[in-house]
Motif scaffolding. Structure first.
Motif, PDB file in Angstrom:
ATOM      1  N   PHE A 195      -8.341   4.024   2.769  1.00 37.88           N
ATOM      2  CA  PHE A 195      -8.821   3.615   4.085  1.00 37.88           C
ATOM      3  C   PHE A 195      -8.551   4.780   5.038  1.00 37.88           C
ATOM      4  N   GLU A 196      -9.625   5.430   5.454  1.00 33.71           N
ATOM      5  CA  GLU A 196      -9.548   6.573   6.351  1.00 33.71           C
ATOM      6  C   GLU A 196      -8.523   7.612   5.885  1.00 33.71           C
ATOM      7  N   GLY A 197      -8.547   7.886   4.591  1.00 33.05           N
ATOM      8  CA  GLY A 197      -7.674   8.908   4.042  1.00 33.05           C
ATOM      9  C   GLY A 197      -6.311   8.414   3.592  1.00 33.05           C
ATOM     10  N   TYR A 198      -5.993   7.158   3.863  1.00 32.02           N
ATOM     11  CA  TYR A 198      -4.702   6.596   3.458  1.00 32.02           C
ATOM     12  C   TYR A 198      -4.907   5.726   2.226  1.00 32.02           C
ATOM     13  N   PRO A 199      -4.060   5.887   1.186  1.00 39.35           N
ATOM     14  CA  PRO A 199      -4.194   5.013   0.019  1.00 39.35           C
ATOM     15  C   PRO A 199      -3.849   3.575   0.391  1.00 39.35           C
ATOM     16  N   VAL A 200      -4.610   2.644  -0.136  1.00 34.42           N
ATOM     17  CA  VAL A 200      -4.361   1.226   0.134  1.00 34.42           C
ATOM     18  C   VAL A 200      -3.676   0.631  -1.093  1.00 34.42           C
ATOM     19  N   LYS A 201      -2.360   0.535  -1.007  1.00 34.88           N
ATOM     20  CA  LYS A 201      -1.518  -0.046  -2.049  1.00 34.88           C
ATOM     21  C   LYS A 201      -0.383  -0.768  -1.354  1.00 34.88           C
ATOM     22  N   ILE A 202       0.178  -1.748  -2.004  1.00 31.83           N
ATOM     23  CA  ILE A 202       1.321  -2.442  -1.415  1.00 31.83           C
ATOM     24  C   ILE A 202       2.447  -1.431  -1.239  1.00 31.83           C
ATOM     25  N   GLY A 203       2.980  -1.377  -0.026  1.00 30.71           N
ATOM     26  CA  GLY A 203       4.051  -0.438   0.298  1.00 30.71           C
ATOM     27  C   GLY A 203       3.571   0.850   0.939  1.00 30.71           C
ATOM     28  N   SER A 204       2.261   1.093   0.945  1.00 29.29           N
ATOM     29  CA  SER A 204       1.771   2.336   1.549  1.00 29.29           C
ATOM     30  C   SER A 204       1.542   2.164   3.051  1.00 29.29           C
ATOM     31  N   ASN A 205       1.593   3.270   3.769  1.00 29.29           N
ATOM     32  CA  ASN A 205       1.375   3.274   5.220  1.00 29.29           C
ATOM     33  C   ASN A 205      -0.109   3.288   5.526  1.00 29.29           C
ATOM     34  N   ILE A 206      -0.470   2.584   6.575  1.00 26.13           N
ATOM     35  CA  ILE A 206      -1.855   2.526   7.060  1.00 26.13           C
ATOM     36  C   ILE A 206      -1.819   2.742   8.567  1.00 26.13           C
ATOM     37  N   VAL A 207      -2.786   3.494   9.076  1.00 27.37           N
ATOM     38  CA  VAL A 207      -2.924   3.642  10.523  1.00 27.37           C
ATOM     39  C   VAL A 207      -4.188   2.907  10.947  1.00 27.37           C
ATOM     40  N   PHE A 208      -4.038   1.993  11.885  1.00 21.02           N
ATOM     41  CA  PHE A 208      -5.164   1.229  12.433  1.00 21.02           C
ATOM     42  C   PHE A 208      -5.372   1.707  13.864  1.00 21.02           C
ATOM     43  N   THR A 209      -6.566   2.227  14.159  1.00 24.75           N
ATOM     44  CA  THR A 209      -6.843   2.823  15.465  1.00 24.75           C
ATOM     45  C   THR A 209      -8.098   2.204  16.062  1.00 24.75           C
ATOM     46  N   THR A 210      -7.973   1.745  17.303  1.00 23.28           N
ATOM     47  CA  THR A 210      -9.139   1.254  18.040  1.00 23.28           C
ATOM     48  C   THR A 210      -9.390   2.208  19.197  1.00 23.28           C
ATOM     49  N   ASP A 211     -10.292   1.820  20.083  1.00 23.19           N
ATOM     50  CA  ASP A 211     -10.547   2.645  21.273  1.00 23.19           C
ATOM     51  C   ASP A 211      -9.364   2.628  22.236  1.00 23.19           C
ATOM     52  N   PHE A 212      -8.461   1.631  22.102  1.00 27.43           N
ATOM     53  CA  PHE A 212      -7.384   1.456  23.070  1.00 27.43           C
ATOM     54  C   PHE A 212      -5.988   1.721  22.524  1.00 27.43           C
ATOM     55  N   TYR A 213      -5.795   1.643  21.214  1.00 23.53           N
ATOM     56  CA  TYR A 213      -4.445   1.819  20.664  1.00 23.53           C
ATOM     57  C   TYR A 213      -4.510   2.327  19.227  1.00 23.53           C
ATOM     58  N   SER A 214      -3.360   2.777  18.769  1.00 19.37           N
ATOM     59  CA  SER A 214      -3.192   3.209  17.390  1.00 19.37           C
ATOM     60  C   SER A 214      -1.826   2.731  16.914  1.00 19.37           C
ATOM     61  N   MET A 215      -1.790   2.109  15.707  1.00 17.75           N
ATOM     62  CA  MET A 215      -0.535   1.592  15.173  1.00 17.75           C
ATOM     63  C   MET A 215      -0.431   1.951  13.699  1.00 17.75           C
ATOM     64  N   GLN A 216       0.804   2.202  13.271  1.00 23.38           N
ATOM     65  CA  GLN A 216       1.053   2.481  11.866  1.00 23.38           C
ATOM     66  C   GLN A 216       1.844   1.337  11.273  1.00 23.38           C
ATOM     67  N   GLY A 217       1.399   0.847  10.127  1.00 22.42           N
ATOM     68  CA  GLY A 217       2.071  -0.268   9.467  1.00 22.42           C
ATOM     69  C   GLY A 217       2.151  -0.071   7.978  1.00 22.42           C
ATOM     70  N   ILE A 218       2.700  -1.069   7.314  1.00 19.26           N
ATOM     71  CA  ILE A 218       2.906  -1.032   5.868  1.00 19.26           C
ATOM     72  C   ILE A 218       2.119  -2.174   5.227  1.00 19.26           C
ATOM     73  N   VAL A 219       1.383  -1.868   4.174  1.00 18.13           N
ATOM     74  CA  VAL A 219       0.640  -2.901   3.450  1.00 18.13           C
ATOM     75  C   VAL A 219       1.636  -3.754   2.676  1.00 18.13           C
ATOM     76  N   VAL A 220       1.635  -5.070   2.946  1.00 23.52           N
ATOM     77  CA  VAL A 220       2.559  -5.972   2.272  1.00 23.52           C
ATOM     78  C   VAL A 220       1.849  -6.909   1.282  1.00 23.52           C
ATOM     79  N   LYS A 221       0.537  -7.020   1.407  1.00 18.98           N
ATOM     80  CA  LYS A 221      -0.222  -7.886   0.498  1.00 18.98           C
ATOM     81  C   LYS A 221      -1.671  -7.449   0.548  1.00 18.98           C
ATOM     82  N   MET A 222      -2.360  -7.555  -0.572  1.00 20.24           N
ATOM     83  CA  MET A 222      -3.789  -7.212  -0.545  1.00 20.24           C
ATOM     84  C   MET A 222      -4.564  -7.967  -1.608  1.00 20.24           C
ATOM     85  N   GLU A 223      -5.853  -8.215  -1.284  1.00 18.19           N
ATOM     86  CA  GLU A 223      -6.803  -8.863  -2.190  1.00 18.19           C
ATOM     87  C   GLU A 223      -8.101  -8.099  -2.130  1.00 18.19           C
ATOM     88  N   LYS A 224      -8.751  -8.014  -3.288  1.00 16.63           N
ATOM     89  CA  LYS A 224     -10.063  -7.352  -3.308  1.00 16.63           C
ATOM     90  C   LYS A 224     -11.138  -8.375  -3.112  1.00 16.63           C
TER      91      LYS A 224
END
Length: 163
Positions: A134-163
């Motif tokens: 996702f935008e250059g970040y691997p999507v795996k449980i435990g990996s960091n993700i950056v979510f950026t909108t027009d107003f903010y940017s936050m970095q978090g950790i993937v704790v659960k995922m479904e395809k």
């Protein structure tokens, strides 16, 4: 023995015109080979996309940022398309930390100055031979993700995922 005889042959064996032709041919082959490799590298690779539902935990978020999060927030890719959408805020609570209390006992305390937020996102990931990004970040449980909108940017950790 002369280098070039009266018939135009080198050492009496190879015609000079044939020799020059072979040398030119051998020098042109690498040009075609490497030229073909360069054009093959410039061809755009079609990306395969896959939708993933991921729960992401954002730790120690300041209240000003926590207050602007809302369902439907969109992270756009470089082309302006929706790369990710905040689908649901699962929890938003004061952050906790461990401290030593009386008699050296560990006590869990709340920090009202920052929040821990867990939210569900729909991410449009690039499938690179089974690896989701996702935008250059691997999507795996435990990996960091950056979510950026027009107003903010936050970095978090993937704790659960479904395809």
């Amino acid at each position: 023995m002369k280098m070039i005889d009266e018939k135009g042959r080198i050492f009496g064996k190879v015609n000079i015109i044939d020799f020059i032709f072979v040398v030119l041919l051998l020098s042109v082959i690498p040009v075609f080979y490497y030229g073909n490799r360069l054009t093959a590298m410039k061809k755009p690779v079609e990306k395969k996309y896959e939708k993933v539902i991921a729960e992401i935990k954002f730790l120690k978020i300041i209240p000003e940022l926590a207050s602007v999060l809302k369902e439907g927030d969109i992270d756009k890719d470089a082309g302006g398309n929706a790369a990710g959408v905040l689908k649901r805020i699962i929890s938003s609570e004061n952050s906790r930390f461990a401290a030593l209390g009386n008699n050296d006992q560990v006590v869990i305390m709340e920090d009202p100055t920052v929040r821990d937020i867990q939210a569900s996102f729909e991410l449009n990931c690039v499938n690179d031979n089974g690896d989701l990004n996702f935008e250059g970040y691997p999507v795996k449980i435990g990996s960091n993700i950056v979510f950026t909108t027009d107003f903010y940017s936050m970095q978090g950790i993937v704790v659960k995922m479904e395809k």
